[in-house]
Write an enzyme that holds these catalytic residues in place. Sequence first.
Site, PDB file in Angstrom:
ATOM      1  N   GLY A  48      37.260  19.324  67.108  1.00  0.00           N
ATOM      2  CA  GLY A  48      36.736  19.880  68.357  1.00  0.00           C
ATOM      3  C   GLY A  48      37.754  20.080  69.450  1.00  0.00           C
ATOM      4  N   GLU A  73      39.522  15.588  62.207  1.00  0.00           N
ATOM      5  CA  GLU A  73      39.117  16.758  61.411  1.00  0.00           C
ATOM      6  C   GLU A  73      39.170  18.040  62.226  1.00  0.00           C
ATOM      7  OE1 GLU A  73      35.230  14.454  59.702  1.00  0.00           O
ATOM      8  OE2 GLU A  73      35.084  16.119  61.080  1.00  0.00           O
ATOM      9  N   PRO A  74      40.324  18.462  62.639  1.00  0.00           N
ATOM     10  CA  PRO A  74      40.375  19.691  63.423  1.00  0.00           C
ATOM     11  C   PRO A  74      40.223  20.941  62.559  1.00  0.00           C
ATOM     12  CG  PRO A  74      42.578  18.817  63.088  1.00  0.00           C
ATOM     13  CD  PRO A  74      41.652  17.882  62.384  1.00  0.00           C
ATOM     14  N   GLY A  75      39.532  21.926  63.082  1.00  0.00           N
ATOM     15  CA  GLY A  75      39.483  23.238  62.445  1.00  0.00           C
ATOM     16  C   GLY A  75      40.269  24.189  63.325  1.00  0.00           C
ATOM     17  N   CYS A 131      24.903  48.750  64.929  1.00  0.00           N
ATOM     18  CA  CYS A 131      23.790  49.412  65.606  1.00  0.00           C
ATOM     19  C   CYS A 131      22.858  48.443  66.327  1.00  0.00           C
ATOM     20  CB  CYS A 131      23.062  50.290  64.612  1.00  0.00           C
ATOM     21  SG  CYS A 131      24.164  51.606  64.091  1.00  0.00           S
ATOM     22  N   GLU A 132      23.400  47.760  67.265  1.00  0.00           N
ATOM     23  CA  GLU A 132      22.704  46.984  68.279  1.00  0.00           C
ATOM     24  C   GLU A 132      23.795  46.627  69.273  1.00  0.00           C
ATOM     25  OE1 GLU A 132      22.067  42.675  66.547  1.00  0.00           O
ATOM     26  OE2 GLU A 132      21.758  44.192  65.018  1.00  0.00           O
ATOM     27  N   TYR A 187      36.994  30.701  62.470  1.00  0.00           N
ATOM     28  CA  TYR A 187      35.626  31.231  62.587  1.00  0.00           C
ATOM     29  C   TYR A 187      35.630  32.748  62.792  1.00  0.00           C
ATOM     30  CZ  TYR A 187      35.187  26.244  63.235  1.00  0.00           C
ATOM     31  OH  TYR A 187      35.295  24.886  63.068  1.00  0.00           O
TER      32      TYR A 187
HETATM   33  C1  LIG Z   1      33.215  22.256  62.276  1.00  0.00           C
HETATM   34  C2  LIG Z   1      33.544  20.842  62.146  1.00  0.00           C
HETATM   35  C3  LIG Z   1      34.788  20.362  62.594  1.00  0.00           C
HETATM   36  C4  LIG Z   1      35.829  21.240  63.239  1.00  0.00           C
HETATM   37  O1  LIG Z   1      35.531  21.658  64.520  1.00  0.00           O
HETATM   38  P1  LIG Z   1      36.675  22.440  65.343  1.00  0.00           P
HETATM   39  O2  LIG Z   1      36.048  22.693  66.676  1.00  0.00           O
HETATM   40  O3  LIG Z   1      36.963  23.688  64.613  1.00  0.00           O
HETATM   41  O4  LIG Z   1      37.841  21.532  65.428  1.00  0.00           O
HETATM   42  C5  LIG Z   1      35.067  19.032  62.386  1.00  0.00           C
HETATM   43  N1  LIG Z   1      34.186  18.211  61.783  1.00  0.00           N
HETATM   44  C6  LIG Z   1      32.989  18.636  61.355  1.00  0.00           C
HETATM   45  C7  LIG Z   1      32.079  17.692  60.678  1.00  0.00           C
HETATM   46  C8  LIG Z   1      32.619  19.964  61.528  1.00  0.00           C
HETATM   47  O5  LIG Z   1      31.434  20.373  61.112  1.00  0.00           O
END
Ligand SMILES: *Cc1c(COP(=O)(O)O)cnc(C)c1O
Length: 410
Positions: free
Chosen positions: A223, A264-266, A334-335, A369
Amino acid sequence: MAYYSIQGIQLTDLAKQFGTPLYVYNADKIREKISVLKSCFSNIDLKIKYACKANTNLSILRLMRAEEVEIDVVSPQELELALLAGYNGSQVTFTPSGVDFSEIEFAVSKGAIVNLDNLSVLEKFGQKYGTSKGCLIRIKPHIFGGGNEKIMTAHPESKFGISIHQKAEILDLVNKYGIKIIGLHQHTGSDIKDGKTFIDAAEAVFEFAKDFKDLEIIDLGGGFKVPYAPNDPGVNMEEVGAAMSNAFQEFCQKYGKKLTLWVEPGKFLVSESGTFLTQATVVKRDPVKTFLGINSGLNHLIRPMMYGSYHYIFNASNTDEAKQEEYRVVGNICETDTFSFDFKGKQNERLLNEVKEGDIIAMANAGAYGFTMASHYNSRFLPAEVLVDGGEARIIRMRETMEDLVRNQI
Ligand SMILES: *Cc1c(COP(=O)(O)O)cnc(C)c1O
């Protein structure tokens, strides 16, 4: 952010070579973010688990693996992709939300570590595996954090995790079946920049952890907010990392054992690596406003229309800032289909270097995303993907054809 090249290759050349719409990723940026993250946590045992739903291209997963970043998945298919990218089952955490128990069994059969988010599945886990397999549980700490309502996951009304108020029920099941809880997990939400939110969540987990005797892992989720525009603040990772490390060290001392901290960064790892390249199809000088139509839409990058997300948009074909114009950047779906939103989640107009039809229009922060949320809506093809690494651009997902659209139709 209006950079016009990646590792010396012009965006316009990439568009010419590979066509548009095109997702382009800069491998060096991902490596840089990994090393920033590693350096911000000190004196603790840290493991990075990439939340791969942000970007599951196999080449990105292989890159993560090469950098010794492990992986968090949310579906059996993401798990299979991780294995295809070369991960061992034991390097994968399965963190699903409300899935059928068969998916948990599948993950266990592949050697993955499962992270359980409700009492019903915890009971089934106990019945099936007893004392033979460890697991994590995801708790809901009742904390508010995240860029907007749709990406907040730890507040009282969130569907995620087992409420911290149900500790007694958890412990009952743990004792009844001898379940080995090896880790506690929480994930507050996405786009969080406030260090206090991370610490509040951590403290809630630490407090909860006292009653669990077999812990090896504390997983504090992802997050971490990234910058979306030149003056937009991302999370202060150094500060947050130091504060989390300190709090974690103190916790380990009290707990009486050195645990491993997982994050757990995305977004933090991949968002800034990506640029989405499109082409200006129409400049429509309407009496009310000027619309810039591009050859893409919410089918390819849904974050603006889904979350009101801001993406920095620039004209990659025109570096001349002397003549700029305000455009509402719109897609062809088309919206209502707008790419230009302000930071409050409202559609707006953007100042771009003057656009001619045919120019390459680029959007920043497209590594997370972006492609993974793309769809076939309006029966258009998905974008292709390119990875720039070692000064070379290579296609990592081919452009689709009609065959892809009809493959499973009868
Ligand atoms: C989506 C998700 C993340 C990553 O969130 P980011 O905002 O992308 O860092 C981490 N842990 C879990 C369980 C998630 O579902």
